[in-house]
Design a protein around this motif. Sequence first.
Motif, mmCIF file in Angstrom:
data_model
loop_
_atom_site.group_PDB
_atom_site.id
_atom_site.type_symbol
_atom_site.label_atom_id
_atom_site.label_comp_id
_atom_site.label_asym_id
_atom_site.label_seq_id
_atom_site.Cartn_x
_atom_site.Cartn_y
_atom_site.Cartn_z
ATOM 1 N N VAL A 86 -13.978 -55.603 68.860
ATOM 2 C CA VAL A 86 -14.932 -56.114 67.872
ATOM 3 C C VAL A 86 -14.260 -56.329 66.525
ATOM 4 O O VAL A 86 -14.469 -57.358 65.871
ATOM 5 N N ILE A 87 -13.430 -55.379 66.099
ATOM 6 C CA ILE A 87 -12.821 -55.535 64.778
ATOM 7 C C ILE A 87 -11.764 -56.636 64.777
ATOM 8 O O ILE A 87 -11.576 -57.321 63.761
ATOM 9 N N VAL A 88 -11.094 -56.847 65.903
ATOM 10 C CA VAL A 88 -10.122 -57.944 65.969
ATOM 11 C C VAL A 88 -10.835 -59.293 65.878
ATOM 12 O O VAL A 88 -10.408 -60.188 65.144
ATOM 13 N N VAL A 89 -11.939 -59.433 66.601
ATOM 14 C CA VAL A 89 -12.666 -60.706 66.590
ATOM 15 C C VAL A 89 -13.369 -60.929 65.246
ATOM 16 O O VAL A 89 -13.181 -61.962 64.596
ATOM 17 N N ALA A 90 -14.174 -59.943 64.821
ATOM 18 C CA ALA A 90 -14.925 -60.101 63.567
ATOM 19 C C ALA A 90 -13.986 -60.090 62.365
ATOM 20 O O ALA A 90 -14.146 -60.884 61.429
ATOM 21 N N GLY A 91 -13.005 -59.179 62.387
ATOM 22 C CA GLY A 91 -12.053 -59.119 61.284
ATOM 23 C C GLY A 91 -11.160 -60.335 61.236
ATOM 24 O O GLY A 91 -10.849 -60.861 60.155
ATOM 25 N N GLY A 92 -10.733 -60.804 62.414
ATOM 26 C CA GLY A 92 -9.904 -62.009 62.458
ATOM 27 C C GLY A 92 -10.637 -63.220 61.921
ATOM 28 O O GLY A 92 -10.064 -64.034 61.184
ATOM 29 N N ALA A 93 -11.925 -63.326 62.257
ATOM 30 C CA ALA A 93 -12.728 -64.440 61.739
ATOM 31 C C ALA A 93 -12.910 -64.319 60.228
ATOM 32 O O ALA A 93 -12.876 -65.329 59.501
ATOM 33 N N THR A 94 -13.088 -63.093 59.753
ATOM 34 C CA THR A 94 -13.219 -62.874 58.307
ATOM 35 C C THR A 94 -11.979 -63.357 57.575
ATOM 36 O O THR A 94 -12.065 -64.022 56.538
ATOM 37 N N ILE A 95 -10.813 -63.007 58.102
ATOM 38 C CA ILE A 95 -9.550 -63.403 57.462
ATOM 39 C C ILE A 95 -9.339 -64.917 57.557
ATOM 40 O O ILE A 95 -9.019 -65.575 56.564
ATOM 41 N N TYR A 96 -9.517 -65.469 58.745
ATOM 42 C CA TYR A 96 -9.238 -66.894 58.933
ATOM 43 C C TYR A 96 -10.169 -67.765 58.086
ATOM 44 O O TYR A 96 -9.722 -68.712 57.425
ATOM 45 N N PHE A 97 -11.443 -67.449 58.095
ATOM 46 C CA PHE A 97 -12.416 -68.266 57.359
ATOM 47 C C PHE A 97 -12.631 -67.770 55.933
ATOM 48 O O PHE A 97 -13.459 -68.317 55.208
ATOM 49 N N HIS A 98 -11.882 -66.709 55.542
ATOM 50 C CA HIS A 98 -12.038 -66.017 54.261
ATOM 51 C C HIS A 98 -13.510 -65.906 53.875
ATOM 52 O O HIS A 98 -13.949 -66.315 52.797
ATOM 53 N N ASP A 99 -14.261 -65.309 54.804
ATOM 54 C CA ASP A 99 -15.712 -65.163 54.655
ATOM 55 C C ASP A 99 -16.103 -63.760 55.117
ATOM 56 O O ASP A 99 -15.910 -63.417 56.294
ATOM 57 N N ASP A 100 -16.648 -62.947 54.217
ATOM 58 C CA ASP A 100 -16.972 -61.569 54.568
ATOM 59 C C ASP A 100 -18.209 -61.437 55.454
ATOM 60 O O ASP A 100 -18.566 -60.332 55.872
ATOM 61 N N THR A 101 -18.861 -62.547 55.780
ATOM 62 C CA THR A 101 -20.024 -62.499 56.670
ATOM 63 C C THR A 101 -19.669 -61.856 58.001
ATOM 64 O O THR A 101 -20.421 -61.041 58.548
#
Length: 209
Positions: A86-101
């Motif tokens: 979960v943290i790899v997917v959600a955290g990876g998306a946060t970093i890539y899209f620079h969006d804390d959502t």
Amino acid sequence: MKFLFDLFPLILFFGVYKYGDSHQDWAHGLATQYLGGLIAGGVVPPGQSAILLATAVAIVATFLQIGYLLVRGRKVDNMLWVTLAVIVVAGGATIYFHDDTFIKWKPTILYWAFGVALLVAQVFYRKNLIRSVMEAQIKLPDPVWSRVGYAWIAFFFAVGLLNLVMAFVVFRSDTSAWVSFKVFGITAIFFGFVIVQTLFLSKHIQEDA
């Protein structure tokens, strides 16, 4: 010691975010240096630097947790593998899209995943996972174990919903406040739930003895 080990990524996430939020030039420079190549467009928004750094550190810390257990020849709990995914997917998306959502959704996804796992195991496979974990420490009648299992299921779904309310309604424009709630508020809620449950079960444990 195990409690601190389990909270290792969360503690680092909180520390890095709070420090980066109060030292934004430092956070922006570090995020640009180490995360710039992982971000869509290659530009790190200054206002998102702290949460991006904290997220990256939490991902690395979770990998280190699992690596430590594997090196020591210890079993890695399924919950920890789910946490990593979960943290790899959600955290990876946060970093890539620079969006804390995405990172704000992470606790909810994790709690609901635990809740679904408990529910499916108990309803469809007649296996109470909470009982499997706790039965070595306490002895309870079968009907009580069933109630304990459903209580944890309801709790995980409720905490997941509460996180969404706090992240996107109460603290919608204040990520710092949400981070504090995530670390201290949810942890306190977990402790409170365990204490209330222990008090509720004490009479059954005494009767069994």
